[in-house]
Design a protein around this motif. Structure first.
Motif, mmCIF file in Angstrom:
data_model
loop_
_atom_site.group_PDB
_atom_site.id
_atom_site.type_symbol
_atom_site.label_atom_id
_atom_site.label_comp_id
_atom_site.label_asym_id
_atom_site.label_seq_id
_atom_site.Cartn_x
_atom_site.Cartn_y
_atom_site.Cartn_z
ATOM 1 N N MET A 1 -30.202 6.864 20.087
ATOM 2 C CA MET A 1 -28.953 6.722 20.821
ATOM 3 C C MET A 1 -28.033 5.764 20.067
ATOM 4 O O MET A 1 -28.439 4.700 19.640
ATOM 5 N N GLU A 2 -26.761 6.154 19.928
ATOM 6 C CA GLU A 2 -25.776 5.365 19.203
ATOM 7 C C GLU A 2 -25.293 4.192 20.058
ATOM 8 O O GLU A 2 -24.975 4.344 21.231
ATOM 9 N N GLU A 3 -25.259 2.993 19.459
ATOM 10 C CA GLU A 3 -24.769 1.805 20.158
ATOM 11 C C GLU A 3 -23.246 1.768 20.053
ATOM 12 O O GLU A 3 -22.681 1.941 18.972
ATOM 13 N N LEU A 4 -22.567 1.541 21.182
ATOM 14 C CA LEU A 4 -21.113 1.486 21.195
ATOM 15 C C LEU A 4 -20.642 0.089 20.804
ATOM 16 O O LEU A 4 -21.174 -0.905 21.259
ATOM 17 N N THR A 5 -19.640 0.033 19.961
ATOM 18 C CA THR A 5 -19.075 -1.229 19.508
ATOM 19 C C THR A 5 -17.853 -1.556 20.336
ATOM 20 O O THR A 5 -17.010 -0.694 20.571
ATOM 21 N N GLU A 6 -17.748 -2.810 20.767
ATOM 22 C CA GLU A 6 -16.571 -3.236 21.513
ATOM 23 C C GLU A 6 -15.488 -3.716 20.554
ATOM 24 O O GLU A 6 -15.777 -4.340 19.540
ATOM 25 N N HIS A 7 -14.258 -3.362 20.875
ATOM 26 C CA HIS A 7 -13.083 -3.793 20.120
ATOM 27 C C HIS A 7 -12.079 -4.359 21.118
ATOM 28 O O HIS A 7 -12.076 -3.986 22.280
ATOM 29 N N VAL A 8 -11.186 -5.216 20.652
ATOM 30 C CA VAL A 8 -10.139 -5.761 21.513
ATOM 31 C C VAL A 8 -8.878 -4.919 21.313
ATOM 32 O O VAL A 8 -8.388 -4.765 20.196
ATOM 33 N N CYS A 9 -8.376 -4.390 22.406
ATOM 34 C CA CYS A 9 -7.190 -3.538 22.392
ATOM 35 C C CYS A 9 -5.942 -4.370 22.078
ATOM 36 O O CYS A 9 -5.738 -5.442 22.663
ATOM 37 N N ILE A 10 -5.087 -3.868 21.168
ATOM 38 C CA ILE A 10 -3.863 -4.583 20.810
ATOM 39 C C ILE A 10 -2.790 -4.470 21.896
ATOM 40 O O ILE A 10 -1.795 -5.182 21.858
ATOM 41 N N ILE A 11 -2.997 -3.602 22.881
ATOM 42 C CA ILE A 11 -2.032 -3.441 23.957
ATOM 43 C C ILE A 11 -2.388 -4.333 25.150
ATOM 44 O O ILE A 11 -1.598 -5.165 25.569
ATOM 45 N N CYS A 12 -3.597 -4.177 25.681
ATOM 46 C CA CYS A 12 -3.988 -4.901 26.896
ATOM 47 C C CYS A 12 -4.842 -6.139 26.631
ATOM 48 O O CYS A 12 -5.139 -6.891 27.545
ATOM 49 N N ASP A 13 -5.259 -6.332 25.382
ATOM 50 C CA ASP A 13 -6.056 -7.492 24.979
ATOM 51 C C ASP A 13 -7.426 -7.540 25.670
ATOM 52 O O ASP A 13 -8.021 -8.605 25.807
ATOM 53 N N GLN A 14 -7.906 -6.390 26.120
ATOM 54 C CA GLN A 14 -9.220 -6.286 26.755
ATOM 55 C C GLN A 14 -10.244 -5.774 25.750
ATOM 56 O O GLN A 14 -9.907 -4.998 24.856
ATOM 57 N N SER A 15 -11.476 -6.175 25.923
ATOM 58 C CA SER A 15 -12.561 -5.700 25.074
ATOM 59 C C SER A 15 -13.091 -4.394 25.655
ATOM 60 O O SER A 15 -13.524 -4.363 26.816
ATOM 61 N N LYS A 16 -13.027 -3.319 24.869
ATOM 62 C CA LYS A 16 -13.438 -1.991 25.344
ATOM 63 C C LYS A 16 -14.249 -1.280 24.257
ATOM 64 O O LYS A 16 -14.197 -1.643 23.090
ATOM 65 N N THR A 17 -14.958 -0.231 24.656
ATOM 66 C CA THR A 17 -15.746 0.547 23.701
ATOM 67 C C THR A 17 -15.101 1.885 23.357
ATOM 68 O O THR A 17 -15.329 2.416 22.288
ATOM 69 N N ILE A 22 -6.419 2.688 14.688
ATOM 70 C CA ILE A 22 -5.277 3.093 13.869
ATOM 71 C C ILE A 22 -5.177 2.048 12.774
ATOM 72 O O ILE A 22 -4.920 0.883 13.060
ATOM 73 N N VAL A 23 -5.387 2.474 11.546
ATOM 74 C CA VAL A 23 -5.559 1.590 10.401
ATOM 75 C C VAL A 23 -6.731 0.683 10.763
ATOM 76 O O VAL A 23 -7.847 1.146 10.807
ATOM 77 N N SER A 24 -6.512 -0.575 11.078
ATOM 78 C CA SER A 24 -7.626 -1.435 11.488
ATOM 79 C C SER A 24 -7.421 -1.994 12.890
ATOM 80 O O SER A 24 -8.123 -2.900 13.311
ATOM 81 N N GLN A 25 -6.465 -1.442 13.636
ATOM 82 C CA GLN A 25 -6.153 -1.928 14.980
ATOM 83 C C GLN A 25 -6.673 -0.945 16.024
ATOM 84 O O GLN A 25 -6.599 0.264 15.847
ATOM 85 N N PHE A 26 -7.155 -1.482 17.144
ATOM 86 C CA PHE A 26 -7.769 -0.689 18.200
ATOM 87 C C PHE A 26 -6.834 -0.549 19.392
ATOM 88 O O PHE A 26 -6.207 -1.519 19.826
ATOM 89 N N VAL A 27 -6.722 0.679 19.916
ATOM 90 C CA VAL A 27 -6.008 0.965 21.158
ATOM 91 C C VAL A 27 -7.014 1.633 22.090
ATOM 92 O O VAL A 27 -7.571 2.683 21.758
ATOM 93 N N CYS A 28 -7.254 1.009 23.247
ATOM 94 C CA CYS A 28 -8.253 1.550 24.168
ATOM 95 C C CYS A 28 -7.785 2.873 24.767
ATOM 96 O O CYS A 28 -6.596 3.203 24.757
#
Length: 61
Positions: A1-17, A22-28
């Protein structure tokens, strides 16, 4: 089973999987959906544009 990585969204600043990188920025997934369904005349549209500019301008600049 693949482990999901959390990233911080550049819009809402929440940590999501779930979302997109986009490039190196995350949008949830929630913000992506809201951006797509926001009318250009909506005040929140300008907030999204401002936040998305982080994609072109690295935080270290």
């Amino acid at each position: 089973m693949e482990e999901l990585t959390e990233h911080v969204c550049i819009i809402c600043d929440q940590s999501k999987t779930e979302g997109i990188l986009i490039v190196s920025q995350f949008v949830c997934e929630d913000c992506e959906s809201e951006i797509v369904h926001t009318n250009a005349e909506d005040a929140k549209y300008h907030f999204f544009i401002h936040q998305l500019k982080q994609i072109a301008m690295p935080k270290n600049a």
